[in-house]
Design an enzyme around this catalytic site. Structure first.
Site, PDB file in Angstrom:
ATOM      1  N   PRO A   9     -18.487   1.885  -1.774  1.00  0.00           N
ATOM      2  CG  PRO A   9     -18.125   2.550  -0.144  1.00  0.00           C
ATOM      3  CD  PRO A   9     -17.831   1.989  -0.993  1.00  0.00           C
ATOM      4  CG  ASN A  10     -21.266   6.902  -1.636  1.00  0.00           C
ATOM      5  OD1 ASN A  10     -22.455   6.593  -1.441  1.00  0.00           O
ATOM      6  ND2 ASN A  10     -20.669   6.463  -0.713  1.00  0.00           N
ATOM      7  NE  ARG A  17     -19.481   9.803  -5.618  1.00  0.00           N
ATOM      8  CZ  ARG A  17     -18.597   9.385  -5.036  1.00  0.00           C
ATOM      9  NH1 ARG A  17     -18.030   8.153  -5.461  1.00  0.00           N
ATOM     10  NH2 ARG A  17     -17.856   9.176  -3.558  1.00  0.00           N
ATOM     11  CE1 TYR A  22     -14.851   9.721  -7.563  1.00  0.00           C
ATOM     12  CE2 TYR A  22     -16.796  11.674  -6.223  1.00  0.00           C
ATOM     13  CZ  TYR A  22     -15.169  10.836  -6.565  1.00  0.00           C
ATOM     14  OH  TYR A  22     -14.340  10.669  -5.313  1.00  0.00           O
ATOM     15  CG  ASN A  73     -12.140   2.740  -6.596  1.00  0.00           C
ATOM     16  OD1 ASN A  73     -12.169   3.181  -4.897  1.00  0.00           O
ATOM     17  ND2 ASN A  73     -13.037   3.912  -7.386  1.00  0.00           N
ATOM     18  CB  ALA A  76     -15.942   6.443   1.480  1.00  0.00           C
ATOM     19  CG  HIS A  79      -9.463   7.649   2.426  1.00  0.00           C
ATOM     20  ND1 HIS A  79      -8.796   8.183   1.138  1.00  0.00           N
ATOM     21  CD2 HIS A  79     -10.940   8.158   2.000  1.00  0.00           C
ATOM     22  CE1 HIS A  79      -9.180   8.162   0.150  1.00  0.00           C
ATOM     23  NE2 HIS A  79     -10.306   8.244   0.030  1.00  0.00           N
ATOM     24  CG  ASP A  86      -7.214  -7.186   8.674  1.00  0.00           C
ATOM     25  OD1 ASP A  86      -5.526  -6.114   8.953  1.00  0.00           O
ATOM     26  OD2 ASP A  86      -7.527  -6.397  10.294  1.00  0.00           O
ATOM     27  CD  GLU A  97      -6.340   1.843  -2.136  1.00  0.00           C
ATOM     28  OE1 GLU A  97      -6.698   1.544  -1.343  1.00  0.00           O
ATOM     29  OE2 GLU A  97      -6.058   3.219  -2.757  1.00  0.00           O
ATOM     30  CG  HIS A  99      -8.566   5.178  -5.741  1.00  0.00           C
ATOM     31  ND1 HIS A  99      -9.302   5.789  -4.924  1.00  0.00           N
ATOM     32  CD2 HIS A  99      -7.636   5.172  -5.170  1.00  0.00           C
ATOM     33  CE1 HIS A  99      -8.917   4.941  -3.376  1.00  0.00           C
ATOM     34  NE2 HIS A  99      -8.119   4.517  -3.884  1.00  0.00           N
ATOM     35  CB  SER A 101     -10.739  11.512  -8.246  1.00  0.00           C
ATOM     36  OG  SER A 101     -10.404  10.696  -6.847  1.00  0.00           O
ATOM     37  NE  ARG A 106     -11.316  14.473  -4.457  1.00  0.00           N
ATOM     38  CZ  ARG A 106     -12.737  13.247  -4.192  1.00  0.00           C
ATOM     39  NH1 ARG A 106     -12.909  12.260  -4.901  1.00  0.00           N
ATOM     40  NH2 ARG A 106     -13.619  13.805  -3.755  1.00  0.00           N
ATOM     41  NE  ARG A 110     -11.887  12.953  -1.040  1.00  0.00           N
ATOM     42  CZ  ARG A 110     -13.029  12.935  -0.512  1.00  0.00           C
ATOM     43  NH1 ARG A 110     -13.395  11.725  -0.979  1.00  0.00           N
ATOM     44  NH2 ARG A 110     -14.337  13.140  -0.419  1.00  0.00           N
TER      45      ARG A 110
HETATM   46  C1  DQA Z   1     -12.777   7.178  -4.710  1.00  0.00           C
HETATM   47  C2  DQA Z   1     -11.555   8.456  -3.892  1.00  0.00           C
HETATM   48  C3  DQA Z   1     -12.546   8.375  -2.515  1.00  0.00           C
HETATM   49  O1  DQA Z   1     -11.805   9.115  -1.945  1.00  0.00           O
HETATM   50  C4  DQA Z   1     -14.057   8.705  -2.696  1.00  0.00           C
HETATM   51  O2  DQA Z   1     -14.366   8.413  -1.072  1.00  0.00           O
HETATM   52  C5  DQA Z   1     -14.568   7.573  -3.511  1.00  0.00           C
HETATM   53  C6  DQA Z   1     -14.254   7.576  -5.194  1.00  0.00           C
HETATM   54  C7  DQA Z   1     -11.824   7.357  -6.352  1.00  0.00           C
HETATM   55  O3  DQA Z   1     -12.546   6.664  -7.460  1.00  0.00           O
HETATM   56  O4  DQA Z   1     -11.993   8.735  -6.436  1.00  0.00           O
HETATM   57  O5  DQA Z   1     -15.917   7.293  -3.673  1.00  0.00           O
HETATM   58  O6  DQA Z   1     -11.912   6.438  -4.647  1.00  0.00           O
END
Ligand code: DQA
Length: 144
Positions: A9-10, A17, A22, A73, A76, A79, A86, A97, A99, A101, A106, A110
């Site tokens: 998401p996002n 954003r 980012y 990735n 959110a 977390h 699963d 995985e 990220h 950031s 942070r 997170r």
């Molecule tokens: C993220 C880090 C997550 O904590 C955050 O909710 C994101 C982006 C990252 O790529 O740094 O949406 O996964």
């Protein structure tokens, strides 16, 4: 060799954003970057983005029998999502995985990752290059 690259998401809002965290590059830039790395490494790739946890679970399930590995990735959902953990355990594909950031630097919420428990590694804080590192790590792992 075929990989699924999944974004949660996002991440479709990259470029808009929180650019201080980012960066200024867009989601289209990220997708192009991933495709270019995979082309260079002669890896087939399918790239996905969803804002919906269940859709991400469906995509992970659909990787079974189709992909050799998963870069994820979970954004959110990292977390919070036992469902994504699963699903990764269910398909039992090698996963990494990523990220953008450095989540360890942070907010404390997170610092927890459920999906990472089913991943070979968690790569954080390298921006787009984290995806390249994850792809190369899976390529190396799958070549052994
Ligand atoms: C993220 C880090 C997550 O904590 C955050 O909710 C994101 C982006 C990252 O790529 O740094 O949406 O996964």
């Amino acid at each position: 060799m075929k990989l699924f690259v999944l974004n949660g998401p996002n991440l479709n809002m990259l470029g808009i954003r929180e650019p201080a965290i980012y960066g200024a590059q867009t989601y289209a830039d990220l997708e192009a970057y991933v495709r270019q790395v995979c082309q260079r490494e002669e890896i087939e790739v399918e790239v996905f983005q969803s804002n919906h946890e269940g859709v991400l679970v469906d995509i992970i399930q659909s990787a079974y029998g189709k992909a050799d590995g998963i870069v994820i990735n979970p954004a959110a959902y990292t977390h919070t999502s036992v469902a994504i953990l699963d699903a990764l355990k269910a398909v039992a594909l090698p996963a990494v995985e990523v990220h953008l950031s450095d989540v360890s630097q942070r907010e404390s919420f997170r610092h927890v990752s459920y999906p990472a428990m089913a991943c070979l590694e968690q790569i954080k804080g390298l921006g787009f290059q984290g995806y390249e590192k994850a792809i190369l790590l899976l390529k190396d792992h799958l070549s052994k």
